[in-house]
Write a protein that holds these residues in place. Structure first.
Motif, PDB file in Angstrom:
ATOM      1  N   GLU A 265       0.839  -1.205   0.000  1.00 16.09           N
ATOM      2  CA  GLU A 265       0.000   0.000   0.000  1.00 16.09           C
ATOM      3  C   GLU A 265       0.875   1.257   0.000  1.00 16.09           C
ATOM      4  O   GLU A 265       0.553   2.244  -0.677  1.00 16.09           O
ATOM      5  N   ASN A 266       1.985   1.243   0.753  1.00 17.28           N
ATOM      6  CA  ASN A 266       2.938   2.354   0.705  1.00 17.28           C
ATOM      7  C   ASN A 266       3.474   2.541  -0.707  1.00 17.28           C
ATOM      8  O   ASN A 266       3.592   3.654  -1.202  1.00 17.28           O
TER       9      ASN A 266
ATOM     10  N   LEU B 103       0.965   4.187  -3.110  1.00 20.27           N
ATOM     11  CA  LEU B 103       0.369   5.458  -2.679  1.00 20.27           C
ATOM     12  C   LEU B 103       0.660   6.637  -3.607  1.00 20.27           C
ATOM     13  O   LEU B 103      -0.262   7.374  -3.978  1.00 20.27           O
TER      14      LEU B 103
END
Length: 233
Positions: free
Chosen positions: A98-99, A102
């Protein structure tokens, strides 16, 4: 070669503190350049000023020929610049993947997730782990990997080898070599001279917010005594 970056008479302030005093240097397309200097010399501030992250800045910062000195940070990023700060800025509430996903895509030609996982197998293994549960080396890999997805081709890397195990530092060195072979332009701030020496095409030495020395990789041996004096190594 055409210039990816051209800085002239760059000055920068934090509040009332005048940090950069007429910084001048340039980077050709596809080059790896390292900013050397003692702590407090102005190297990180130079990267931050290039991104519009200091309070006030004056002078000229041309990115691929486009003047960016009056642009806000998000517009500068859209010129194809990726900044990896020393503090890494990993979001603790998000997984590694998810990082990674982003940041928005800025330009076409960014690396796919599969390509990133091929370059950083550790991240592939830890893709579902919480960002702050990664090791320091894995967090650093993730911080760099995030900007590779965006399509940025000019990378500003601040102390990416600091405090990391030798095996991770070697992996980051291989990454920089690979990125250079793919046409990326890289400006590194590094305290670890042994890490930077075999990677960079050219070196600029900063002192008191100015460039005081510059030399090519082939001149390293001849510049040893000057480096010892300027860097205290």
């Amino acid at each position: 070669m055409s210039k990816a970056l051209e800085i002239k008479n760059l000055q920068a302030w934090y509040g009332e503190s005048h940090i950069l005093h007429d910084v001048n240097f340039s980077v050709e397309q596809g080059e790896v350049v390292t900013l050397l200097g003692r702590n407090g010399a102005g190297r990180t501030t130079t990267l931050r000023a290039m991104m519009g992250l200091t309070g006030r800045r004056e002078g000229s910062v041309k990115i691929n020929g486009v003047e960016s000195i009056a642009m806000p940070t998000h517009r500068i990023a859209h010129l194809g610049v990726g900044y990896c700060p020393e503090e890494r800025a990993i979001f603790s509430s998000l997984s590694a993947e998810e990082n990674l996903m982003l940041p928005p895509t800025l330009l076409p030609g960014g690396m796919s997730v599969d390509e990133i996982y091929q370059m950083f197998p550790n991240l592939a293994e830890r893709r579902h782990s919480q960002g702050t549960r990664l090791s320091g080396g894995e967090q650093q890999m993730l911080a760099v990997a995030r900007i590779l997805r965006t399509g940025a081709k000019l990378l500003l890397l601040d102390e990416i080898s600091e405090g990391l195990a030798p095996v991770i530092v070697q992996a980051l060195a291989r990454m920089i070599t690979t990125l250079k072979s793919q046409g990326y332009t890289i400006v590194m701030v590094e305290q670890n001279f042994r890490f930077a020496a075999p990677l960079a095409d050219r070196f600029y030495v900063m002192e008191h917010g100015q460039i005081v020395e510059q030399f090519a990789s082939g001149e390293l041996e001849a510049k040893t005594s000057v480096l010892n004096e300027l860097l205290g190594v």
